[in-house]
Enzyme design. Structure first.
Site, PDB file in Angstrom:
ATOM      1  N   ASP A   1      30.279  42.664  41.597  1.00  0.00           N
ATOM      2  CA  ASP A   1      31.176  41.674  41.326  1.00  0.00           C
ATOM      3  C   ASP A   1      30.519  40.300  40.888  1.00  0.00           C
ATOM      4  O   ASP A   1      29.148  40.511  40.579  1.00  0.00           O
ATOM      5  CB  ASP A   1      32.351  41.328  42.114  1.00  0.00           C
ATOM      6  CG  ASP A   1      33.585  40.903  41.759  1.00  0.00           C
ATOM      7  OD1 ASP A   1      34.797  40.078  41.559  1.00  0.00           O
ATOM      8  OD2 ASP A   1      33.394  40.140  40.440  1.00  0.00           O
TER       9      ASP A   1
HETATM   10  C1  GLC Z   1      35.968  38.781  38.518  1.00  0.00           C
HETATM   11  C2  GLC Z   1      37.025  39.453  39.550  1.00  0.00           C
HETATM   12  C3  GLC Z   1      36.899  40.364  38.812  1.00  0.00           C
HETATM   13  C4  GLC Z   1      36.631  40.485  37.440  1.00  0.00           C
HETATM   14  C5  GLC Z   1      35.091  39.990  37.496  1.00  0.00           C
HETATM   15  C6  GLC Z   1      35.045  39.851  36.104  1.00  0.00           C
HETATM   16  O1  GLC Z   1      35.007  37.369  39.757  1.00  0.00           O
HETATM   17  O2  GLC Z   1      36.115  39.247  40.997  1.00  0.00           O
HETATM   18  O3  GLC Z   1      38.083  41.200  39.225  1.00  0.00           O
HETATM   19  O4  GLC Z   1      36.533  41.620  37.218  1.00  0.00           O
HETATM   20  O5  GLC Z   1      34.659  38.642  37.984  1.00  0.00           O
HETATM   21  O6  GLC Z   1      35.426  39.123  35.230  1.00  0.00           O
END
Ligand code: GLC
Length: 677
Positions: free
Chosen positions: A265
């Site tokens: 993430d």
């Molecule tokens: C965010 C979220 C994740 C998302 C990623 C990209 O922090 O936790 O669900 O897909 O970043 O935006």
């Protein structure tokens, strides 16, 4: 892995291979004035890459618009030495430009086909805008409505979560054709169990609970052929997920046989330092690579330290090769290696986005997902009504499409005001009544609203949360309706008893007071681009509510965590609904154990009767369902089981099957289930 990608890999230097594991924003590659290379060394300063390296990056995230994709990709290819096209990813969570109801609502439709169709349509809009991968479905099991991200989940049941995960993956990926995009199941694992419902907070549970409740939906997505998986920000068993070998290597790779791409993430690899699991970026890179994370999103521990780790023999080049091959394999699967611009098409994208077909699906989806929580008989309202007072802070706004609205625009969303005017014309008059802020004490608009209510035949009162009061990072310690909204309701009821409440929120709210005073409550959740039309149709009977809740509504936050599939305990209260306090049983002094509304609950404008339930030795179950009301309607027949004398405890009841049936007034049908043991 094909010979072709093996050859590509063989031609890459170690540095190029390492940079292929890096993900930065797509904006980095735009040649337009507002976004250029310094983007990744500016706002996203966590990413340390210089001009040479940035054109060896393998994937990018966030992008809206076909033109911007063409600009970014062409600039990337022009400057890249290896010219392996970027794979562009985005959070297409419940729609791209056309926004469907939030996932917690769609799950409540108990309609697998709906979940699949909205994913299919979202994939088409996203692919035409140049996206190849979506960071969805989010399948985290949830039990705490304080957590902002319950809105993008499917709720508290492992089986339903798995069914929605499967349908959604199939919808996005299809046959991986030009209008499909790869799906990415997230957040592995158990992100929904963050303590106190506070985002990114500690997760701690037994392996049994993890496997019985939280893992099944990720497994369902893997079994459905999901192409990518994202690890979660949180720890499990004291180890951050992105560096958790037991989760990613033992369970995901070895036990489940997943050989797709694993992505961290946003910044989570480097966050292992903040967690205290890694001393520095080098150790963070080591832990993540060892666990099996292929792509590092928006931090650059890999880019900065993998080569050093290889030279020290801590990581092998083969491990890096495997990650690069997984990424190249997905690019090949998507057709990107032959067609760097894949499906992007400026003209076709304009024609498809917000098309009548997509808007129709968004409206039907919102009608099917809404939940009728209470109705003293006032609903449905009659279209012959002489005048309607539409009041409330969520009545005349397009900001009812949920916080993951990426490509969607509030001005393109049908508000309740527009929806009611579409249905009733100028019979509808609007007054805001109060502000949406949950801490507002402003009652200055009450008098105007009450005057309108007094002079109208009925009142539609739109209450709830702003769409940005849920979603990532938007957690609330208080999940009551704001006091000012209750005051407004009380004032309006003094002048007009014919009040129906349309509730908008991205979470269950503790609305016991509302349940006591409002004659009717229709929960629209965050209904998306066509929310206003769907709300109007439901309130005036052109559509019939059939949604059910998939996450328990507590009477008060003090009951949380509260969920239906719980154990009985050694001292259960005889009746969970029992208001009486029974000391030395598992209960509260001041409140029953039962929730305000339980999982699987939702009313209709008609009624249904079940009869002739039978089960044979082979586990074949059949029963009769009859529509005993005066209107047609849909019923979600739910099969729950309880295991007798289990080897280890099982919940009091567990959902194991469901079927949604449509019945005309007075008609019956036989519903069958096969209960495989
Ligand atoms: C965010 C979220 C994740 C998302 C990623 C990209 O922090 O936790 O669900 O897909 O970043 O935006």
């Amino acid at each position: 892995m094909s010979k072709r990608i093996q050859e590509i890999l063989a031609n890459m230097s170690l540095k190029q291979k390492i940079y292929h594991l890096q993900q930065v924003t797509t904006a980095t590659y735009l040649t337009t004035k507002e976004s250029r290379f310094e983007i990744i060394t500016g706002p996203n300063s966590a990413v340390k890459l210089d001009k040479e390296m940035v054109f060896d990056v393998g994937t990018s995230l966030n992008l809206v618009g076909a033109e911007t994709m063409i600009d970014a990709e062409s600039n990337y290819l022009k400057n890249s030495k290896y010219k392996i096209p970027l794979m562009i990813m985005q959070d297409v969570i419940h729609g791209h430009r056309t926004l469907y109801p939030i996932n917690l609502a769609v799950a409540g439709s108990f309609d697998r086909d709906l979940a699949k169709e909205v994913a299919q349509m979202a994939a088409k809009e996203a692919s035409l805008d140049g996206m190849s991968v979506t960071f969805a479905p989010m399948v985290d099991l949830v039990r705490d409505p304080r957590w902002g991200r319950v809105m993008e989940s499917s709720g508290e049941d492992p089986y339903l979560n798995g069914e929605m995960a499967k349908a959604t993956v199939e919808g996005y990926q299809g046959d991986m054709g030009p209008y499909n995009i790869a799906a990415c199941v997230k957040h592995f694992a158990a992100y929904g169990a963050a303590e106190a419902g506070r985002d990114y907070n500690t997760v701690d549970m037994s392996e049994r609970t993890l496997r019985e409740y939280y893992l099944p939906a990720y497994k369902a997505a893997v079994d459905a052929g999901v192409k990518m998986l994202m690890t979660a920000f949180n720890i499990v068993d004291g180890v951050p997920c992105v560096g958790n070998e037991h989760l990613v290597k033992d369970i995901l790779r070895d036990e489940w046989g997943f050989d797709g791409v694993v992505i961290s993430d946003y910044g989570a690899v480097e966050e292992m330092i903040v967690h205290g699991a890694a001393e520095n970026k080098k150790e963070a890179a080591y832990l993540a690579m060892k666990a099996g994370c292929d792509i590092e999103m928006m931090s650059s521990c890999y880019a900065e330290y993998l080569e050093e780790l290889i030279n020290e023999g801590k990581i092998t080049e083969e491990m890096v090769d495997k990650s690069v091959l997984r990424i190249l394999d997905l690019k090949e699967d998507l057709g990107i290696l032959d067609k760097p611009y894949r499906s992007v098409n400026v003209e076709e994208s304009k024609a498809v986005q917000l098309s009548p077909e997509h808007r129709e699906k968004a409206r039907r989806g919102a009608e099917e997902s809404a939940v009728l929580l209470k109705n003293d008989g006032i609903l449905p309202l009659s279209k012959n009504v002489s005048s309607v007072a539409l009041i409330g802070p969520l009545a005349n706004t397009g900001e009812i499409h949920g916080s993951w609205h990426c490509g969607g625009k509030a001005e393109e969303t049908i508000s309740v005001y527009e929806g009611l005017k579409n249905l009733l014309g100028d019979k509808v008059k609007y007054a805001q009544g109060c502000q949406i802020e949950y801490d507002s004490c402003d009652t200055s608009l009450f008098d105007e609203a009450c005057e309108l209510a007094k002079n109208s035949e009925c009142v539609v009162l739109c209450l709830g949360d702003h769409q940005e009061y849920s979603g990532e990072g938007n957690c609330r310690a208080n999940i009551e309706l704001p006091e000012v909204q209750y005051k407004l309701l009380d004032r309006i009821l003094e002048v007009n008893k014919n009040v129906v409440v349309a509730l908008f929120a991205g979470r269950p709210l503790a609305i016991q007071r509302l349940d006591k005073t409002a004659p009717a409550i229709l929960d629209m959740w965050m209904p998306g681009t066509e929310g206003g039309n769907a709300c109007a149709n439901l309130l005036f009977g052109d559509a019939i509510p059939s949604g059910k809740i998939t996450m328990t509504f507590p009477r008060a936050l003090g009951q949380c965590p509260i969920y239906y599939n719980h154990y009985t305990t050694g001292r259960p209260k005889k009746e969970e609904d029992d208001e009486k306090f029974v000391r030395f049983t598992s209960c509260f002094l001041d409140m029953p154990n039962s929730p305000l509304y339980p999982f699987g609950y939702g009313l209709s404008y008609t009624s249904f009767e079940y009869s002739k339930l039978k089960m044979d030795k082979a586990g074949n179950i059949r029963l009769n369902v009859k529509n005993t009301g005066k209107r047609s309607g849909c019923e979600v027949v739910q099969l729950y089981v309880q295991e007798n004398n289990p080897t280890v405890l099982r919940p009091k009841k567990e959902l194991k099957a469901f079927k949604k049936v449509h019945l005309e007034a007075g008609k019956s049908t036989t519903v069958t289930f096969e209960l495989n043991h």
